[in-house]
Design an enzyme around this catalytic site. Structure first.
Site, PDB file in Angstrom:
ATOM      1  N   ASN A   7       0.865  -1.178   0.000  1.00 15.03           N
ATOM      2  CA  ASN A   7       0.000   0.000   0.000  1.00 15.03           C
ATOM      3  C   ASN A   7       0.900   1.226   0.000  1.00 15.03           C
ATOM      4  O   ASN A   7       1.533   1.525   1.015  1.00 15.03           O
ATOM      5  CB  ASN A   7      -0.896  -0.034   1.255  1.00 15.03           C
ATOM      6  CG  ASN A   7      -1.693   1.249   1.424  1.00 15.03           C
ATOM      7  OD1 ASN A   7      -1.797   2.055   0.510  1.00 15.03           O
ATOM      8  ND2 ASN A   7      -2.261   1.429   2.610  1.00 15.03           N
ATOM      9  N   TRP A   8       0.935   1.914  -1.138  1.00 16.17           N
ATOM     10  CA  TRP A   8       1.843   3.058  -1.261  1.00 16.17           C
ATOM     11  C   TRP A   8       1.284   4.316  -0.613  1.00 16.17           C
ATOM     12  O   TRP A   8       1.972   5.315  -0.522  1.00 16.17           O
ATOM     13  CB  TRP A   8       2.157   3.310  -2.742  1.00 16.17           C
ATOM     14  CG  TRP A   8       3.310   2.478  -3.231  1.00 16.17           C
ATOM     15  CD1 TRP A   8       3.817   1.354  -2.643  1.00 16.17           C
ATOM     16  CD2 TRP A   8       4.116   2.723  -4.393  1.00 16.17           C
ATOM     17  NE1 TRP A   8       4.880   0.882  -3.359  1.00 16.17           N
ATOM     18  CE2 TRP A   8       5.084   1.695  -4.443  1.00 16.17           C
ATOM     19  CE3 TRP A   8       4.106   3.684  -5.393  1.00 16.17           C
ATOM     20  CZ2 TRP A   8       6.041   1.626  -5.453  1.00 16.17           C
ATOM     21  CZ3 TRP A   8       5.052   3.612  -6.411  1.00 16.17           C
ATOM     22  CH2 TRP A   8       6.016   2.596  -6.440  1.00 16.17           C
ATOM     23  N   LYS A   9       0.019   4.292  -0.205  1.00 18.19           N
ATOM     24  CA  LYS A   9      -0.608   5.490   0.383  1.00 18.19           C
ATOM     25  C   LYS A   9      -0.374   6.683  -0.557  1.00 18.19           C
ATOM     26  O   LYS A   9      -0.379   6.496  -1.764  1.00 18.19           O
ATOM     27  CB  LYS A   9      -0.082   5.712   1.800  1.00 18.19           C
ATOM     28  CG  LYS A   9      -0.182   4.434   2.635  1.00 18.19           C
ATOM     29  CD  LYS A   9       0.046   4.623   4.093  1.00 18.19           C
ATOM     30  CE  LYS A   9      -0.095   3.260   4.784  1.00 18.19           C
ATOM     31  NZ  LYS A   9      -0.064   3.329   6.226  1.00 18.19           N
ATOM     32  N   HIS A  85      -9.599   0.984   4.688  1.00 20.39           N
ATOM     33  CA  HIS A  85      -8.301   1.162   5.348  1.00 20.39           C
ATOM     34  C   HIS A  85      -8.443   2.115   6.531  1.00 20.39           C
ATOM     35  O   HIS A  85      -9.238   3.053   6.489  1.00 20.39           O
ATOM     36  CB  HIS A  85      -7.267   1.694   4.349  1.00 20.39           C
ATOM     37  CG  HIS A  85      -5.889   1.721   4.946  1.00 20.39           C
ATOM     38  ND1 HIS A  85      -5.445   2.778   5.699  1.00 20.39           N
ATOM     39  CD2 HIS A  85      -4.893   0.802   4.943  1.00 20.39           C
ATOM     40  CE1 HIS A  85      -4.212   2.505   6.124  1.00 20.39           C
ATOM     41  NE2 HIS A  85      -3.861   1.314   5.672  1.00 20.39           N
ATOM     42  N   GLU A  87      -6.824   4.596   7.551  1.00 27.84           N
ATOM     43  CA  GLU A  87      -6.717   6.036   7.288  1.00 27.84           C
ATOM     44  C   GLU A  87      -7.973   6.567   6.607  1.00 27.84           C
ATOM     45  O   GLU A  87      -8.344   7.726   6.791  1.00 27.84           O
ATOM     46  CB  GLU A  87      -5.441   6.302   6.465  1.00 27.84           C
ATOM     47  CG  GLU A  87      -4.198   6.147   7.338  1.00 27.84           C
ATOM     48  CD  GLU A  87      -3.000   5.499   6.663  1.00 27.84           C
ATOM     49  OE1 GLU A  87      -2.870   5.617   5.428  1.00 27.84           O
ATOM     50  OE2 GLU A  87      -2.192   4.865   7.374  1.00 27.84           O
ATOM     51  N   GLU A 155      -5.843  -5.167  10.367  1.00 25.54           N
ATOM     52  CA  GLU A 155      -4.839  -4.152  10.640  1.00 25.54           C
ATOM     53  C   GLU A 155      -5.117  -3.521  12.006  1.00 25.54           C
ATOM     54  O   GLU A 155      -6.045  -2.724  12.143  1.00 25.54           O
ATOM     55  CB  GLU A 155      -4.871  -3.068   9.564  1.00 25.54           C
ATOM     56  CG  GLU A 155      -4.528  -3.604   8.183  1.00 25.54           C
ATOM     57  CD  GLU A 155      -3.860  -2.536   7.325  1.00 25.54           C
ATOM     58  OE1 GLU A 155      -2.698  -2.729   6.998  1.00 25.54           O
ATOM     59  OE2 GLU A 155      -4.503  -1.528   7.026  1.00 25.54           O
ATOM     60  N   GLY A 161       2.183   1.967  10.792  1.00 26.36           N
ATOM     61  CA  GLY A 161       3.205   3.007  10.654  1.00 26.36           C
ATOM     62  C   GLY A 161       3.926   3.326  11.949  1.00 26.36           C
ATOM     63  O   GLY A 161       4.695   4.280  12.027  1.00 26.36           O
ATOM     64  N   SER A 197       3.055  -2.408  10.280  1.00 30.44           N
ATOM     65  CA  SER A 197       4.483  -2.472  10.604  1.00 30.44           C
ATOM     66  C   SER A 197       5.134  -3.807  10.227  1.00 30.44           C
ATOM     67  O   SER A 197       5.950  -4.348  10.972  1.00 30.44           O
ATOM     68  CB  SER A 197       4.698  -2.164  12.092  1.00 30.44           C
ATOM     69  OG  SER A 197       4.266  -0.849  12.381  1.00 30.44           O
ATOM     70  N   GLY A 218       2.742  -1.357   4.287  1.00 35.26           N
ATOM     71  CA  GLY A 218       2.754   0.061   3.938  1.00 35.26           C
ATOM     72  C   GLY A 218       4.170   0.532   3.637  1.00 35.26           C
ATOM     73  O   GLY A 218       4.698   0.308   2.542  1.00 35.26           O
ATOM     74  N   GLY A 219       4.807   1.129   4.632  1.00 33.85           N
ATOM     75  CA  GLY A 219       6.121   1.752   4.443  1.00 33.85           C
ATOM     76  C   GLY A 219       7.137   0.877   3.728  1.00 33.85           C
ATOM     77  O   GLY A 219       7.854   1.349   2.832  1.00 33.85           O
TER      78      GLY A 219
HETATM   79  P1  PGA Z   1       2.692   0.106   7.629  1.00 37.31           P
HETATM   80  O1  PGA Z   1       1.251   0.375   6.974  1.00 37.31           O
HETATM   81  O2  PGA Z   1       3.204  -1.182   7.062  1.00 37.31           O
HETATM   82  O3  PGA Z   1       3.518   1.294   7.230  1.00 37.31           O
HETATM   83  O4  PGA Z   1       2.456   0.006   9.119  1.00 37.31           O
HETATM   84  C1  PGA Z   1       0.347  -0.682   6.787  1.00 37.31           C
HETATM   85  C2  PGA Z   1      -0.895  -0.163   6.108  1.00 37.31           C
HETATM   86  O5  PGA Z   1      -1.340   0.933   6.426  1.00 37.31           O
HETATM   87  O6  PGA Z   1      -1.463  -0.840   5.236  1.00 37.31           O
END
Ligand code: PGA
Length: 235
Positions: A7-9, A85, A87, A155, A161, A197, A218-219
């Site tokens: 997930n590149w956000k 998600h 966010e 999640e 994050g 994470s 994510g990251g």
């Molecule tokens: P993260 O994000 O791996 O940076 O914790 C996961 C996500 O939001 O899908």
């Protein structure tokens, strides 16, 4: 075979995506790799990677300025979308019912929805994790869903994050609960991903937990140097 979804956000650009796709396209892996990127970069994936969006509208079309429909995503060549998600639940105030609407539009337009559920820190501290997760699954899966036709991602919202993860026992407990809930709903073949994470250091161990069918990253999905080792950490 595991599912590794990135997930590149709100990160990246088309040339970084082209470079990533080229790198991943050369991998020799049995795993299913998905990359959910910003709308402006959507296109068809390649032999290894399915591309997806990070959300879709509840609506089919019309006066919804700034919104993007599942049909538009599908026409771009992409085949997957995240919905619900953390966010989006926070910033767009999405409820489970909203998430189910979005997932329904995705399915109507041949997109594979990855439906995200998870508890916030206050919910966890109040001992509500199981209730929030089970309700999240029951209420966010749309009526037009079929067994095996969607993915659930657990999640823990407080860990996204944050560089921290629940204990492996806690992940196991929640995934067992999701599996039981999906079985009761008639969706026994639905893959369940863990997200929050995930790194190359913990990916293999997390994916060795029963009922963890893959990860949502994510990251660590932003760079080949950190994403490829996660894909290659499992067979
Ligand atoms: P993260 O994000 O791996 O940076 O914790 C996961 C996500 O939001 O899908």
């Amino acid at each position: 075979m595991k599912i590794i979804a990135g997930n590149w956000k709100m990160n990246g650009n088309p040339s970084e995506l082209a470079e990533m796709l080229q790198g991943l396209g050369a991998l020799d892996t049995e795993n299913r790799v998905i990359l959910c990127v910003p709308y402006t970069m959507l296109r068809a994936g390649n032999n290894i990677v399915m591309l997806g969006s990070q959300n879709v509208s509840k609506y089919d079309s019309g006066a919804h300025t700034g919104d993007i429909s599942a049909k538009m995503v599908s026409k771009s060549g992409a085949t997957v979308t995240l919905v619900g998600h953390s966010e989006c639940r926070t910033e767009l105030h999405d409820t489970n019912a909203d998430v189910a609407e979005r997932a329904a539009r995705a399915l109507e337009n041949d997109l594979l929805p990855i439906i995200c559920v998870g508890e916030t820190a206050p919910e966890r501290d109040a001992g509500l994790t199981e209730k929030i997760v089970e309700t999240g699954v029951r209420e966010s899966v749309p009526k037009n869903a079929a067994n095996g036709g969607f993915i659930i991602a657990y999640e823990p919202r407080w860990a996204i994050g944050a560089g921290i993860t629940p204990t492996y026992d806690q992940i196991q407990q929640v995934h067992n609960l999701i599996r039981k809930t999906l079985d009761e709903m008639g969706f026994a073949d639905t893959p369940i991903l863990y997200g929050a994470s995930v790194t190359e250091q913990n990916a293999a161990e997390i994916m060795s937990i029963k009922n963890v069918d893959g990860v949502l990253v994510g990251g660590a999905s932003l760079k080949k140097e950190t994403f490829v080792p996660i894909i290659n950490s499992v067979k």
